[in-house]
Design an enzyme around this catalytic site. Structure first.
Site, short mmCIF file in Angstrom:
data_model
loop_
_atom_site.label_atom_id
_atom_site.label_comp_id
_atom_site.label_asym_id
_atom_site.label_seq_id
_atom_site.Cartn_x
_atom_site.Cartn_y
_atom_site.Cartn_z
N ASP A 98 3.01 -7.48 3.04
CA ASP A 98 1.81 -7.11 2.28
C ASP A 98 1.70 -5.59 2.31
O ASP A 98 1.00 -5.00 3.11
CB ASP A 98 0.58 -7.76 2.90
CG ASP A 98 -0.65 -7.64 2.00
OD1 ASP A 98 -0.52 -7.05 0.91
OD2 ASP A 98 -1.72 -8.13 2.38
N ALA A 99 2.44 -4.96 1.41
CA ALA A 99 2.59 -3.51 1.40
C ALA A 99 1.96 -2.85 0.18
O ALA A 99 1.73 -1.65 0.17
CB ALA A 99 4.07 -3.14 1.46
N LYS A 100 1.74 -3.65 -0.87
CA LYS A 100 1.12 -3.17 -2.11
C LYS A 100 1.78 -1.88 -2.61
O LYS A 100 1.11 -0.91 -2.95
CB LYS A 100 -0.39 -3.00 -1.94
CG LYS A 100 -1.08 -4.32 -1.58
CD LYS A 100 -2.57 -4.15 -1.38
CE LYS A 100 -3.22 -5.49 -1.05
NZ LYS A 100 -2.89 -5.97 0.31
N ARG A 101 3.08 -1.90 -2.68
CA ARG A 101 3.84 -0.74 -3.15
C ARG A 101 3.86 -0.71 -4.68
O ARG A 101 3.50 -1.67 -5.34
CB ARG A 101 5.25 -0.77 -2.59
CG ARG A 101 5.36 -0.63 -1.07
CD ARG A 101 4.71 0.65 -0.58
NE ARG A 101 5.15 1.01 0.77
CZ ARG A 101 4.44 0.84 1.89
NH1 ARG A 101 3.24 0.30 1.82
NH2 ARG A 101 4.91 1.20 3.06
#
EC number: 4.1.1.23
Length: 279
Positions: A98-101
């Site tokens: 869950d890095a939302k890159r």
């Protein structure tokens, strides 16, 4: 070294859901200030906490989702804890970074390499708002998944996601429609918040066959029944995340046992909902 050849296709994911009668994703949002006091003297308290949570819930969980912020905030030691956690998760359980890159092409390529090759996650959350060249690099990795932010559960999501575009459609709908030209049901999922229950049916109508990652059940107040009623499809199509409600069920030495109790409550409800809306 990370485990090699992680990966799970859509059929394998549904097979795990059927085997465990569950579509539970456990969020490993592991906060050093919230874990039980007795673990903090450990040489790697984050990993020790995660290890015990995984041991307690692996028979109930289809996926684990470490929120990368809780690890990178601690610098190199946090990244080490994250890698050890990833390696400890059984290969037949789906893993989500869950890095939302999301950035321009060459940078996205390196983000993808970091999480898909160097660390070997199965999937990563990606922000779509820089467009196709920020998302496509993540889709070039065979057997890996992009989980695209579509309709999130936070209050601020109303700032942009429901604004009407030139065509009159809300922006989240434009994201859903456009992104289907980039990926497919075997490499792209969508984040759809549980607290937007009335909107889940709208999203499902636009993307009938894709999997959704659904945050907001539990501590954020989303209804699991509503999520299943409006979002489930013939292959379940849901990974419902619970973080705080499971991992912080107790801050005492019984924290892992307490986490199992909470996970089991969700799994039992999920089993009933699978019978009701899927099979």
């Amino acid at each position: 070294m990370p485990k090699s050849n992680r990966g799970m296709n859509k059929a394998e994911l549904f097979d795990q859901i059927k085997q465990k009668s569950s579509f539970l994703c456990v969020g490993l949002d592991t906060d050093l200030t919230k874990i039980p006091q007795h673990l903090r003297k450990n040489s790697d308290p984050l990993f020790e906490f995660n290890k015990q949570i995984i041991d307690a819930t692996a028979d109930l969980a289809i996926a684990y989702k470490p929120n990368i912020a809780f690890y990178e905030a601690l610098g190199p030691k946090g990244w080490e804890s994250l890698q050890k956690t990833l390696e400890y998760i059984p290969n037949d359980i789906f893993t989500i970074a869950d890095a939302k890159r999301g950035d321009i092409g060459n940078t996205s390529s390196l983000y993808a390499k970091a999480f898909f090759e160097t660390m070997d996650f199965d999937s990563i959350t990606v922000a779509p708002y820089m467009g196709v060249d920020s998302v496509k690099p993540f889709l070039t990795f065979e057997g890996k998944w992009v989980i695209l932010l579509a309709l999130t559960s936070n209050e601020g999501s109303l700032d942009f996601q429901l604004i009407a575009s030139k065509s009159g459609k809300p922006l989240f709908q434009e994201v859903l429609e456009k992104s289907q030209l980039w990926g497919n049901t075997d490499n792209m999922m969508y984040v759809v918040g549980a607290t937007r229950g009335e909107k889940i049916a709208e999203v499902r109508q636009i993307v009938p066959e894709h999997f959704f990652l659904v945050p907001g059940v539990g501590a954020q107040g989303g209804s699991l029944e509503e999520v299943a009623k409006f979002g489930m499809n013939a292959t379940c199509g849901l990974l419902v995340n619970s973080s705080r409600g499971i991992i912080y069920a107790s801050q005492e030495k019984d924290f892992a046992a307490a986490a199992k109790v909470e996970a089991m409550k969700l799994q039992q409800e999920m089993s009933e909902l699978l019978d009701k809306y899927c099979y």
